[in-house]
Design a protein around this motif. Structure first.
Motif: not given
Length: 180
Positions: A22-31, A62-66, A76-80
């Motif tokens: 999927y395409l997606g985007w980050i909803t809150k600043k993250t590492n 609870e992390f996605y490979n992106v 990897f980023v937090q799924k939330s």
């Protein structure tokens, strides 16, 4: 018998979703981490609104490979902290063009990066990097390969290729701009 077939059909459908990208985007600043957890090294920070390619919804801890689409950096980023967008379908087109029989048992793939971007080609679990305008020949084992071609600012192309023994192949990486 009908019940067994129905259960197998449901299992098949549910497993397909885990392989979908999927395409997606980050909803809150993250590492962006090297692995699926905060105990892994941080690769970089991602701002809210950063567009990403989600390799699979099959999360780990609870992390996605992106892949960050701007920099072509995988991690990897937090799924939330991810909003899921449009489906990116696996390509059913072959990218490697047979170029004829060769003397070597192992297939050889002549790859030319015909762009001004750095190309990353992942074949199964091995990454190959090509500088802009670089040409390289890869000697591989015969068999099936899951591939993913990525570059900064480009939505990845991915699919499956089968490479025959004693066969040469070629591939020219170029960009197609779609208008919507």
């Amino acid at each position: 018998m009908k019940r067994i077939i129905l259960v197998l059909f449901i299992l098949l459908l549910s497993s397909v979703g885990f392989c979908q990208s999927y395409l997606g985007w980050i909803t809150k600043k993250t590492n962006l981490f090297e692995g699926p957890g905060t105990d892994y090294n941080i690769i970089m920070s991602l701002k809210s609104g950063t567009q990403i390619f989600i390799i699979s919804l099959n999360d780990e801890n609870e992390f996605y490979n992106v892949i960050d689409l701007v920099t072509n950096t995988e991690g990897f980023v937090q799924k939330s902290k991810v909003k899921i967008g449009d489906v990116v379908y696996k390509s059913d087109q072959k990218i490697f063009t047979p170029s004829g029989k060769i003397h070597s048992y192992n297939p050889e793939v002549q790859i030319y990066n015909n762009t001004n971007l750095t190309l990353t080609l992942k074949l199964n679990d091995v990454n190959y990097t090509f500088s802009p305008q670089e040409s390289q020949t890869l000697t591989l084992q015969p068999g099936s390969y899951e591939y993913r071609a990525t570059a900064p600012g480009v939505v990845p192309n991915f699919g499956t290729e089968y490479l025959e023994k004693n066969e040469g192949y070629s591939w020219r990486f170029y960009l197609i701009k779609e208008r919507r």
